[in-house]
Each structure stands twice: as structure tokens, then as C-alpha cells.
Design an enzyme around this catalytic site. Structure first.
Site, mmCIF file in Angstrom:
data_model
loop_
_atom_site.group_PDB
_atom_site.id
_atom_site.type_symbol
_atom_site.label_atom_id
_atom_site.label_comp_id
_atom_site.label_asym_id
_atom_site.label_seq_id
_atom_site.Cartn_x
_atom_site.Cartn_y
_atom_site.Cartn_z
ATOM 1 N N GLU A 184 10.877 8.478 9.914
ATOM 2 C CA GLU A 184 10.954 8.400 11.371
ATOM 3 C C GLU A 184 12.360 7.997 11.802
ATOM 4 O OE1 GLU A 184 6.916 7.717 13.314
ATOM 5 O OE2 GLU A 184 7.657 5.758 12.762
ATOM 6 N N SER A 213 8.649 11.783 18.391
ATOM 7 C CA SER A 213 8.488 12.749 19.482
ATOM 8 C C SER A 213 7.824 14.050 19.046
ATOM 9 C CB SER A 213 9.838 13.018 20.165
ATOM 10 O OG SER A 213 10.375 11.812 20.691
ATOM 11 N N GLU A 217 9.753 -0.296 15.070
ATOM 12 C CA GLU A 217 9.571 -1.247 16.180
ATOM 13 C C GLU A 217 9.288 -2.652 15.650
ATOM 14 O OE1 GLU A 217 6.630 1.024 18.323
ATOM 15 O OE2 GLU A 217 8.157 2.498 18.846
ATOM 16 N N ASN A 248 -0.499 7.025 16.301
ATOM 17 C CA ASN A 248 -0.115 5.612 16.411
ATOM 18 C C ASN A 248 -0.145 5.256 17.890
ATOM 19 O OD1 ASN A 248 1.126 3.122 16.417
ATOM 20 N ND2 ASN A 248 3.136 3.876 15.753
ATOM 21 N N GLY A 270 9.984 8.005 20.567
ATOM 22 C CA GLY A 270 9.733 7.706 21.971
ATOM 23 C C GLY A 270 10.848 8.165 22.898
ATOM 24 N N LYS A 311 0.117 2.422 19.264
ATOM 25 C CA LYS A 311 0.983 1.284 19.609
ATOM 26 C C LYS A 311 0.235 0.300 20.520
ATOM 27 C CE LYS A 311 4.919 4.226 18.775
ATOM 28 N NZ LYS A 311 6.307 4.579 19.039
ATOM 29 N N HIS A 361 7.165 -0.140 10.361
ATOM 30 C CA HIS A 361 7.530 0.674 11.530
ATOM 31 C C HIS A 361 8.818 0.124 12.142
ATOM 32 C CE1 HIS A 361 7.500 2.613 15.415
ATOM 33 N NE2 HIS A 361 6.652 3.483 14.913
HETATM 34 P P1 PGA Z 1 6.653 8.912 19.263
HETATM 35 O O1 PGA Z 1 6.361 7.696 18.248
HETATM 36 O O2 PGA Z 1 5.801 10.077 18.794
HETATM 37 O O3 PGA Z 1 6.201 8.402 20.597
HETATM 38 O O4 PGA Z 1 8.088 9.224 19.182
HETATM 39 C C1 PGA Z 1 6.264 7.921 16.854
HETATM 40 C C2 PGA Z 1 6.081 6.594 16.152
HETATM 41 O O5 PGA Z 1 6.714 5.619 16.520
HETATM 42 O O6 PGA Z 1 5.286 6.491 15.196
#
Ligand code: PGA
Length: 256
Positions: A172, A218, A102, A10, A178, A12, A100
Site C-alpha cells: 500500500e 484508492s 495509518e 477495510n 485515501g 477503518k 497499516h
Molecule cells: P483507500 O484505503 O482504498 O481508501 O485508499 C486503502 C487502505 O488504507 O487499506
């Protein structure tokens, strides 16, 4: 039916279309056919890079799937700035992230919107990746299961079992996204096991065995193998790490 491992990058809001071309090419240099046999690999670039990445995938016959990070739920109409499922499908997009954290947090997407999007993605012949997870407060308050099963039920509401089983569920935990703070393999494995049994409770045990449930938060080359060793974790949604093709390839090849 054995569940094939699934790894999705992903990206982003990162990478111009030119950078994205390089990223997918570099990734492909680091993977071979045996890797793709073992793992289904998908990259989800920003909208502006979808066409370029699709062209590379097609021209070089790469066995890499194209994913989108978002979609509207309608086919067309006066919705300035939005992109629809048929537009994505026409571009060769096979997977679309829905729900997601976010998007839930920064763009006000609630369970009702997530469910509409998920149905629209299925309706356009693509695979939704339904993201869900708890906040740190919720985990510490002991309501993780309540939260994620609520999101699962709301996202899949009204689907027939044979539709629901096509969805990929991405657990998640928000506190692990992140932050560099991964859920422990036990925490992730338990949540995925719980989601599988919850899915099986709604759609039938055999569907629960079949549905793919992945972990995100992460994930990197250092922690992926312990996560993948968990019976109920079928893959990973990889954010930050997927921006570096070397690191992402090492994550995909978790057994090496
Ligand atoms: P990250 O993001 O691996 O940077 O923690 C995962 C995600 O949001 O899909």
C-alpha cells in the site's frame, strides 16, 4: 498451488454496529456463490461491530470472512483499551491487519511492534495481513524497494517458511491511500513482483510463488481490473470504496 484472489474491505473508523450489519447484508445480496469461488472476500469492521457482523455471517451462512483492523500482541493483561488475538479468534475473526500505514503514522507502531503483532496473530490461528508501503518522498527518492523490503523482512523476521507463507502481504503506497491517486497498474505490479521475489529470496522460491500479495490504495471498480491483470497482484485491500456495498461488490467482481 494457484493463489486464490483475495479482497478485503477495510472499513477503518467508520460504521456503527447497526450500519455494519446493513453493509455486510447488502454486500452479500450483490455477490453469488460463483464470486466466492473465485475470490476470498473479507470485511474488516471496527471492533464495536465485529460481534454483530459475525452474527449475520453465521446466521445467513455467508461465505464472507471476518477481519479485524488491529490487535495487541499479548493474550491479556493490564492494557486499558486494547484487544487481544485470542479475543478476536474467539469471535470468529480470521484475518487481522498489521502494520497499516495509518497505525504506523498516527499510533507510533514501528517494525518491532508490527512483528510482535504478526506473530501473535499467527499464534492465535488467524491470518495476518501485513501492510507496507513507501511515502511519496521515498518513491521520488528512488528508495521504494529498500523501504518495502525492509518492512517485509522486519515484519516476517524469524518466521519459518511455512508460517511466513500464511501471511498475506498488502503493498500500500502511502501516497495512494485515501487520496484517489492510485498507483498505476505497472507501478503496483512491479512493487508486488519485487516483494514476491524478495519473499522467495528469504523463504524459498516455491514459498514466493505461493504467498499472496495484494495491492491497496484508492482501489475502485474503475481501476481494479487493470490492477488485477498484473500477474503478481492477487487481490486488493479496499478502504473508502468498501464502505459502499454496491461499489465494493463491483470491485470484488473485477472481471465483470
Ligand atoms: P483507500 O484505503 O482504498 O481508501 O485508499 C486503502 C487502505 O488504507 O487499506
Amino acid at each position: 498451488m494457484a493463489r486464490k484472489d483475495f479482497m478485503c474491505g477495510n472499513w477503518k473508523m467508520n460504521a456503527s454496529h447497526l450500519e455494519a450489519i446493513q453493509m455486510v447484508q447488502k454486500l452479500s445480496y450483490r455477490l453469488d456463490l460463483a464470486d466466492y469461488d473465485r475470490v476470498e472476500v473479507v470485511v474488516a469492521p471496527p471492533f464495536t461491530a465485529l460481534r454483530s457482523v459475525q452474527t449475520v455471517i453465521e446466521a445467513d451462512h455467508l461465505p464472507i470472512g471476518l477481519g479485524a483492523q488491529n490487535t495487541h500482541w499479548l493474550d491479556d493483561g493490564p492494557f486499558t483499551g486494547e484487544v487481544s488475538p485470542p479475543m478476536l479468534a474467539k469471535l470468529g475473526v480470521g484475518h487481522v491487519l498489521v502494520g497499516h500505514s495509518e497505525r504506523r503514522e498516527h499510533f507510533g507502531e514501528d517494525d518491532a511492534i508490527v512483528s510482535r503483532k504478526l506473530r501473535a496473530v499467527l499464534g492465535a490461528g488467524m491470518t495476518p495481513i501485513l501492510c507496507l508501503g513507501e511515502t511519496l518522498e521515498e518513491r521520488e527518492g528512488g528508495v521504494t524497494e529498500e523501504k518495502v523490503s525492509g518492512q517485509l523482512d522486519a515484519g516476517l523476521k524469524g518466521l519459518a517458511p511455512e508460517e511466513a507463507v500464511q501471511v498475506i502481504v498488502a503493498y500500500e503506497p502511502i501516497w495512494a491511500i485515501g487520496t484517489g491517486r492510485t498507483a498505476t497498474p505497472d507501478q503496483a505490479g512491479e512493487a508486488c513482483e519485487f516483494l514476491r521475489s524478495s519473499f522467495g529470496g528469504t523463504f524459498g522460491g516455491s514459498m514466493g510463488d505461493e504467498v499472496r500479495i495484494i495491492y491497496g490504495g484508492s482501489v475502485n471498480p474503475g481501476n481494479v481490473s487493470a490492477l488485477m491483470a498484473k500477474k503478481h497482484i492477487d487481490g486488493a485491500l479496499v478502504g473508502g470504496t468498501s464502505l459502499d456495498p454496491d461499489q465494493f461488490a463491483s470491485t470484488i467482481r473485477y472481471w465483470v
